[in-house]
Structures are given as structure tokens and as C-alpha cells.
Design a protein around this motif. Structure first.
Motif, PDB file in Angstrom:
ATOM      1  N   TYR A  75       0.849  -1.189   0.000  1.00 10.48           N
ATOM      2  CA  TYR A  75       0.000   0.000   0.000  1.00 10.48           C
ATOM      3  C   TYR A  75       0.882   1.235   0.000  1.00 10.48           C
ATOM      4  CZ  TYR A  75      -2.943   3.747   1.739  1.00 10.48           C
ATOM      5  OH  TYR A  75      -3.579   4.945   1.897  1.00 10.48           O
ATOM      6  N   ASN A  76       0.487   2.251  -0.795  1.00 14.65           N
ATOM      7  CA  ASN A  76       1.197   3.512  -0.860  1.00 14.65           C
ATOM      8  C   ASN A  76       0.166   4.635  -0.864  1.00 14.65           C
ATOM      9  OD1 ASN A  76       2.262   5.842  -2.743  1.00 14.65           O
ATOM     10  ND2 ASN A  76       4.042   4.880  -1.791  1.00 14.65           N
ATOM     11  N   LYS A  77       0.159   5.439   0.164  1.00 15.62           N
ATOM     12  CA  LYS A  77      -0.847   6.501   0.350  1.00 15.62           C
ATOM     13  C   LYS A  77      -0.931   7.434  -0.860  1.00 15.62           C
ATOM     14  CE  LYS A  77      -3.601   9.216   2.828  1.00 15.62           C
ATOM     15  NZ  LYS A  77      -5.016   9.007   2.648  1.00 15.62           N
ATOM     16  N   GLU A  78       0.218   7.840  -1.413  1.00 20.18           N
ATOM     17  CA  GLU A  78       0.224   8.780  -2.530  1.00 20.18           C
ATOM     18  C   GLU A  78      -0.330   8.171  -3.818  1.00 20.18           C
ATOM     19  OE1 GLU A  78       3.066   8.351  -0.486  1.00 20.18           O
ATOM     20  OE2 GLU A  78       2.292  10.041   0.684  1.00 20.18           O
ATOM     21  N   SER A  79      -0.372   6.857  -3.906  1.00 18.29           N
ATOM     22  CA  SER A  79      -0.873   6.175  -5.109  1.00 18.29           C
ATOM     23  C   SER A  79      -2.323   5.749  -4.986  1.00 18.29           C
ATOM     24  CB  SER A  79      -0.007   4.941  -5.393  1.00 18.29           C
ATOM     25  OG  SER A  79       1.309   5.329  -5.675  1.00 18.29           O
ATOM     26  N   GLU A  80      -2.947   6.064  -3.852  1.00 28.10           N
ATOM     27  CA  GLU A  80      -4.319   5.646  -3.597  1.00 28.10           C
ATOM     28  C   GLU A  80      -5.284   6.391  -4.516  1.00 28.10           C
ATOM     29  OE1 GLU A  80      -6.822   4.923   0.427  1.00 28.10           O
ATOM     30  OE2 GLU A  80      -5.832   6.871   0.272  1.00 28.10           O
ATOM     31  N   GLY A  81      -6.275   5.654  -5.008  1.00 25.28           N
ATOM     32  CA  GLY A  81      -7.312   6.258  -5.833  1.00 25.28           C
ATOM     33  C   GLY A  81      -8.628   5.542  -5.620  1.00 25.28           C
ATOM     34  N   GLY A  82      -9.669   6.096  -6.213  1.00 23.13           N
ATOM     35  CA  GLY A  82     -10.972   5.473  -6.078  1.00 23.13           C
ATOM     36  C   GLY A  82     -11.966   6.013  -7.089  1.00 23.13           C
ATOM     37  N   ILE A  83     -13.068   5.307  -7.187  1.00 22.78           N
ATOM     38  CA  ILE A  83     -14.212   5.695  -8.004  1.00 22.78           C
ATOM     39  C   ILE A  83     -15.414   5.758  -7.067  1.00 22.78           C
ATOM     40  CG2 ILE A  83     -15.753   4.996  -9.907  1.00 22.78           C
ATOM     41  CD1 ILE A  83     -12.966   5.744 -10.881  1.00 22.78           C
ATOM     42  N   LEU A  84     -16.266   6.732  -7.283  1.00 19.64           N
ATOM     43  CA  LEU A  84     -17.441   6.912  -6.435  1.00 19.64           C
ATOM     44  C   LEU A  84     -18.282   5.637  -6.420  1.00 19.64           C
ATOM     45  CD1 LEU A  84     -18.953   8.983  -4.675  1.00 19.64           C
ATOM     46  CD2 LEU A  84     -20.230   9.621  -6.740  1.00 19.64           C
ATOM     47  N   TRP A  85     -18.529   5.121  -5.232  1.00 18.98           N
ATOM     48  CA  TRP A  85     -19.199   3.830  -5.052  1.00 18.98           C
ATOM     49  C   TRP A  85     -20.591   3.784  -5.667  1.00 18.98           C
ATOM     50  CZ3 TRP A  85     -23.698   3.009  -2.228  1.00 18.98           C
ATOM     51  CH2 TRP A  85     -24.174   4.127  -1.544  1.00 18.98           C
ATOM     52  N   ASN A  86     -21.310   4.917  -5.652  1.00 18.61           N
ATOM     53  CA  ASN A  86     -22.687   4.933  -6.143  1.00 18.61           C
ATOM     54  C   ASN A  86     -22.834   5.710  -7.449  1.00 18.61           C
ATOM     55  OD1 ASN A  86     -22.288   7.469  -5.071  1.00 18.61           O
ATOM     56  ND2 ASN A  86     -24.225   7.536  -3.953  1.00 18.61           N
ATOM     57  N   ASP A  87     -21.785   5.754  -8.238  1.00 12.52           N
ATOM     58  CA  ASP A  87     -21.811   6.424  -9.532  1.00 12.52           C
ATOM     59  C   ASP A  87     -22.951   5.841 -10.377  1.00 12.52           C
ATOM     60  OD1 ASP A  87     -21.401   7.372 -12.124  1.00 12.52           O
ATOM     61  OD2 ASP A  87     -19.251   6.944 -12.131  1.00 12.52           O
ATOM     62  N   PRO A  88     -23.927   6.670 -10.779  1.00 12.70           N
ATOM     63  CA  PRO A  88     -25.052   6.146 -11.554  1.00 12.70           C
ATOM     64  C   PRO A  88     -24.616   5.512 -12.881  1.00 12.70           C
ATOM     65  CG  PRO A  88     -25.367   8.494 -11.060  1.00 12.70           C
ATOM     66  CD  PRO A  88     -24.049   8.087 -10.487  1.00 12.70           C
ATOM     67  N   MET A  89     -23.496   5.979 -13.441  1.00 15.63           N
ATOM     68  CA  MET A  89     -23.005   5.410 -14.702  1.00 15.63           C
ATOM     69  C   MET A  89     -22.619   3.940 -14.522  1.00 15.63           C
ATOM     70  SD  MET A  89     -20.079   7.023 -17.104  1.00 15.63           S
ATOM     71  CE  MET A  89     -19.473   6.185 -18.544  1.00 15.63           C
ATOM     72  N   LEU A  90     -22.131   3.572 -13.334  1.00 12.05           N
ATOM     73  CA  LEU A  90     -21.775   2.177 -13.059  1.00 12.05           C
ATOM     74  C   LEU A  90     -23.013   1.336 -12.781  1.00 12.05           C
ATOM     75  CD1 LEU A  90     -18.636   2.645 -10.782  1.00 12.05           C
ATOM     76  CD2 LEU A  90     -18.694   1.943 -13.183  1.00 12.05           C
ATOM     77  N   GLY A  91     -23.982   1.913 -12.091  1.00 18.45           N
ATOM     78  CA  GLY A  91     -25.224   1.205 -11.823  1.00 18.45           C
ATOM     79  C   GLY A  91     -25.064  -0.042 -10.969  1.00 18.45           C
ATOM     80  N   ILE A  92     -24.178  -0.002 -10.003  1.00 16.98           N
ATOM     81  CA  ILE A  92     -23.944  -1.168  -9.141  1.00 16.98           C
ATOM     82  C   ILE A  92     -25.064  -1.280  -8.113  1.00 16.98           C
ATOM     83  CG2 ILE A  92     -22.393  -2.217  -7.443  1.00 16.98           C
ATOM     84  CD1 ILE A  92     -20.089  -0.687  -8.876  1.00 16.98           C
ATOM     85  N   ASP A  93     -25.672  -2.445  -8.041  1.00 21.28           N
ATOM     86  CA  ASP A  93     -26.660  -2.728  -7.000  1.00 21.28           C
ATOM     87  C   ASP A  93     -25.912  -3.356  -5.825  1.00 21.28           C
ATOM     88  OD1 ASP A  93     -28.694  -3.485  -5.316  1.00 21.28           O
ATOM     89  OD2 ASP A  93     -29.672  -4.812  -6.768  1.00 21.28           O
ATOM     90  N   TRP A  94     -25.634  -2.570  -4.816  1.00 26.67           N
ATOM     91  CA  TRP A  94     -24.848  -3.019  -3.673  1.00 26.67           C
ATOM     92  C   TRP A  94     -25.658  -3.921  -2.740  1.00 26.67           C
ATOM     93  CZ3 TRP A  94     -19.714  -2.444  -3.595  1.00 26.67           C
ATOM     94  CH2 TRP A  94     -19.154  -1.481  -4.425  1.00 26.67           C
ATOM     95  N   GLY A  95     -26.954  -3.909  -2.859  1.00 25.62           N
ATOM     96  CA  GLY A  95     -27.781  -4.817  -2.064  1.00 25.62           C
ATOM     97  C   GLY A  95     -27.902  -4.453  -0.598  1.00 25.62           C
ATOM     98  N   VAL A  96     -27.594  -3.213  -0.243  1.00 23.74           N
ATOM     99  CA  VAL A  96     -27.753  -2.771   1.149  1.00 23.74           C
ATOM    100  C   VAL A  96     -28.537  -1.462   1.165  1.00 23.74           C
ATOM    101  CG1 VAL A  96     -25.656  -3.894   2.021  1.00 23.74           C
ATOM    102  CG2 VAL A  96     -25.522  -1.570   1.195  1.00 23.74           C
ATOM    103  N   SER A  97     -29.398  -1.338   2.155  1.00 26.41           N
ATOM    104  CA  SER A  97     -30.109  -0.074   2.316  1.00 26.41           C
ATOM    105  C   SER A  97     -29.394   0.728   3.396  1.00 26.41           C
ATOM    106  CB  SER A  97     -31.572  -0.323   2.697  1.00 26.41           C
ATOM    107  OG  SER A  97     -31.648  -1.082   3.875  1.00 26.41           O
ATOM    108  N   SER A  98     -29.397   2.029   3.259  1.00 26.36           N
ATOM    109  CA  SER A  98     -28.707   2.922   4.204  1.00 26.36           C
ATOM    110  C   SER A  98     -27.272   2.479   4.451  1.00 26.36           C
ATOM    111  CB  SER A  98     -29.472   2.998   5.526  1.00 26.36           C
ATOM    112  OG  SER A  98     -30.794   3.405   5.319  1.00 26.36           O
ATOM    113  N   PRO A  99     -26.435   2.427   3.393  1.00 21.42           N
ATOM    114  CA  PRO A  99     -25.062   1.942   3.557  1.00 21.42           C
ATOM    115  C   PRO A  99     -24.221   2.831   4.473  1.00 21.42           C
ATOM    116  CG  PRO A  99     -25.368   2.876   1.375  1.00 21.42           C
ATOM    117  CD  PRO A  99     -26.714   2.853   2.027  1.00 21.42           C
TER     118      PRO A  99
END
Length: 183
Positions: free
Chosen positions: A137-161
Motif C-alpha cells: 500500500y502507498n498513500k500517494e498512489s491511492e485512488g478510487g471511483i465513487l461507489w454509487n456512480d449512476p453510470m456504473l449502476g452497481i446494486d450493492w444490495g444494502v439499504s442505508s449503507p
């Protein structure tokens, strides 16, 4: 030998180890180098991580940028999660597509996520989650994508995450696409 299942997204592999139950409990091999080598995948695992998360938690979608990019081999020690990988390889025909699978302590299955993917999971039952990483793990190399991005349309299967502050503010996939540099 474990059952190895390729997914619709090139590089993502589900692994179902052979379980040996008896009147005392069970035994299984939770990792064997030759499983992945049989598919031409050779990783040098350098770090093991473990977390506990309560039901309803969503962690992700995370990645490490080059030169600290990581492949991961993930599994659940106890509990149940919906595990998700998003293809961020800009030259891939499945760029922006995701694949999800259930990991739990009943099937003892594993999920191989190569470099070039964002990874996250939603906790369906309180879970202890473990994973091997091919790079530190390297803090300066950390990245991410918004978990609930509508373009991805991921059904996480949890309410009130339950979401960390950091995970609420990652860029969308579209914003990521427009960033310079890759993973």
C-alpha cells in the motif's frame, strides 16, 4: 484441485476450493500458487490484509496507481459480502464494466482481481475480510471511483449503507476517464 471460473470480464477469476468436511469440522486449502499459475497468472504476494466490517458497510471502490498498482486475492473468513470489481483499464473492451460475486464463509470462495481494477465490497452479514496484495500500500498512489456512480449502476444490495468520508468523494467514472495518467 479448486474449481477456477473465468468471469465475463477478462482477468477476473472466481476460485472455489475443495472443502473436506468431517465430524470435527472442515479443512481446505485457502490458497495455492498453482491455481493461478494454471491460468498463466503469476503474482508475488507481498502483503496480507484483514478487516472487520459490520452489516451494511460499503467499502470502495479503491485502487492503487502505478508504480504501486496491486492485484488482489480476496476472501471472507466469516460472514458474507457482495464483492465488486470495476474494469479501469482504459484500453480494455470492458472498460467501465463491473462484475460482482458473493463471497462467504459457506462456499469459502476467493476472487482474483488483477491490476487495473477498482475494488470494493458491501457487507451483507458482519464479515471478516482477508486479501493478499501483489504490491505494498502507498498513500500517494491511492485512488478510487465513487461507489454509487449512476453510470456504473452497481446494486450493492444494502439499504442505508455505512460509507467512510473518503469513499463519499471519489471521482465518478467519467471524471476518472478525463484524468491524465492511468493506473
Amino acid at each position: 484441485m479448486a474449481e477456477l471460473r473465468k468471469t465475463p470480464i477478462e482477468g477476473l477469476i472466481e476460485i472455489f476450493p475443495r472443502i473436506f468436511p468431517d465430524n470435527r469440522g472442515y479443512f481446505f486449502e485457502s490458497y495455492r500458487e498453482d491455481w493461478l499459475k494454471s491460468l498463466g497468472i503469476e503474482e508475488n504476494w507481498v502483503q496480507d490484509n484483514q478487516s472487520f466490517s459490520q452489516k451494511g458497510t460499503v467499502r470502495g471502490l479503491h485502487f492503487q496507481r502505478t508504480p504501486h498498482a496491486q492485484a488482489k486475492l480476496v476472501r471472507v473468513i466469516s460472514g458474507k459480502v457482495l464483492d465488486v470489481a470495476v474494469d479501469l483499464r482504459k484500453d480494455s473492451p470492458t472498460f467501465g464494466k463491473h462484475f460482482s460475486t458473493i463471497l462467504d464463509d459457506q462456499n469459502f470462495n476467493l476472487f482474483y482481481v488483477p491490476k487495473g481494477f477498482a475494488h470494493g465490497f458491501a457487507v451483507i452479514e458482519d464479515a471478516i475480510f482477508a486479501y493478499k496484495c501483489s504490491n505494498f500500500y502507498n498513500k500517494e498512489s491511492e485512488g478510487g471511483i465513487l461507489w454509487n456512480d449512476p453510470m456504473l449502476g452497481i446494486d450493492w444490495g444494502v439499504s442505508s449503507p455505512i460509507i467512510s468520508e473518503k469513499d463519499k468523494y471519489w471521482p465518478t467514472l467519467e471524471e476518472f476517464k478525463n484524468q491524465t495518467g492511468g493506473l
